[in-house]
Design an enzyme around this catalytic site. Structure first.
Site, short mmCIF file in Angstrom:
data_model
loop_
_atom_site.label_atom_id
_atom_site.label_comp_id
_atom_site.label_asym_id
_atom_site.label_seq_id
_atom_site.Cartn_x
_atom_site.Cartn_y
_atom_site.Cartn_z
N HIS A 63 -36.80 15.66 -17.64
CA HIS A 63 -37.02 17.43 -17.68
C HIS A 63 -36.35 17.86 -16.56
O HIS A 63 -35.20 18.80 -16.89
CB HIS A 63 -38.36 17.61 -17.56
CG HIS A 63 -38.68 19.17 -17.62
ND1 HIS A 63 -39.25 19.99 -18.46
CD2 HIS A 63 -38.14 19.88 -16.51
CE1 HIS A 63 -39.26 21.07 -18.10
NE2 HIS A 63 -38.87 21.23 -16.83
N GLU A 64 -36.19 17.50 -15.29
CA GLU A 64 -35.66 17.82 -14.04
C GLU A 64 -34.23 17.29 -14.16
O GLU A 64 -33.29 18.30 -13.71
CB GLU A 64 -36.30 17.26 -12.98
CG GLU A 64 -37.60 17.40 -12.67
CD GLU A 64 -37.85 18.88 -12.72
OE1 GLU A 64 -37.15 19.90 -12.55
OE2 GLU A 64 -39.26 19.35 -12.56
N HIS A 67 -32.36 19.98 -16.26
CA HIS A 67 -31.90 21.15 -15.61
C HIS A 67 -30.57 20.98 -14.68
O HIS A 67 -29.80 21.77 -14.85
CB HIS A 67 -33.04 21.42 -14.70
CG HIS A 67 -34.31 22.25 -15.31
ND1 HIS A 67 -34.25 23.42 -16.19
CD2 HIS A 67 -35.40 21.68 -15.14
CE1 HIS A 67 -35.34 23.62 -16.47
NE2 HIS A 67 -36.23 22.79 -15.89
#
Length: 270
Positions: A63-64, A67
């Protein structure tokens, strides 16, 4: 634009590889029912717990990373030097919010709590669409993870899959769906607000900015309201049901995950 990123800045972290290894070994233990064959009682069988927790941390790292990777290709080359491209959870600016609290929430209540994001230097990025895409990239990763977890269910490919492993996948899918849904809420401090923020007026953003640090706490408080919690999980179960996972399977996955409570006869594998 990415030429300033060194190979070391992009090398996958041994910490992440270690978490993946734990996930793989625990997944094998769940699939083969290793604990039962070794004579371990249900109250001491932590294989589902280790598998789901490790897989959940892997999804948080991805997820990170999503980004950061999207920010990199949008113009922020600083993410490389910060270690965000290594998938190392210890490199996040808010490790407590990004990893520790989400894991604790899974243990406590089975909710896929969104974590704190990587620090993006927004001034390096031009264009509202790019800013929105950077915010959306994280929860879209959870959506993809949920699709992968539920693939055996909606593809009707469960023949030969052990019941315990099926339950673990169902619970993991529920966590991914809840994380995606929570992240996409247009609440300051969450990714959903980050998606729409570039399209809001400067004055409105300035008024909302002081509340951003409390957005996650606001969502947390709302989820403790029984009526809100019930509606939230009704939506989650409706989505997972649409992906082929019924509520009973996700429930049994949660029961097996919380192994310290002992075996639930309803969820005993045939």
């Amino acid at each position: 634009m990415t030429t300033a990123i060194s190979r070391r800045d992009r090398r996958i972290s041994p910490v992440f590889l270690g978490i993946v290894a734990v996930m793989a070994v625990a997944g094998w233990a769940v699939w083969t029912d290793f604990a039962a064959r070794a004579g371990v009682t249900a109250r001491l069988d932590a294989s589902v717990f280790l598998f789901v927790t490790a897989a959940w941390i892997v999804s948080l790292c991805l997820h990170e990373y999503a980004h950061a990777r999207t920010a990199l290709h949008s113009g922020d080359i600083s993410v490389g030097a910060k270690g965000y491209l290594t998938l190392n959870p210890l490199k996040y600016t808010h490790a407590l919010l990004s990893i520790v609290l989400p894991v604790l929430f899974v243990i406590m209540g089975g909710i896929g709590l969104p974590g704190g994001a990587v620090f993006i230097e927004r001034g390096r990025i031009q264009g509202r669409w790019k800013h929105s895409l950077i915010s959306a990239a994280g929860p879209l990763t959870n959506v993809l993870f949920a699709v992968v977890c539920t693939a055996p269910f909606w593809l009707d490919a469960l023949d030969g899959v052990p019941a315990t492993f099926r339950f673990a996948l169902a619970f993991l899918a529920l966590l991914q769906v809840s994380a995606a849904l929570l992240n996409f809420l247009p609440v300051p401090g969450l990714d959903g607000y980050g998606v729409i923020e570039p399209w809001l007026s400067h004055g409105f953003r300035r008024q909302i900015e002081p509340f951003a640090p409390f957005g996650l706490l606001f969502v947390f408080a709302l989820l403790w309201v029984p009526e809100v919690n019930r509606v939230f999980f009704d939506v989650i179960y409706a989505i997972t049901d649409g992906l082929g996972v019924n509520e009973a399977e996700a429930y049994c996955g949660r029961e097996l995950f919380q192994f310290w409570r002992g075996e639930n006869p309803i969820c005993a594998a045939p």
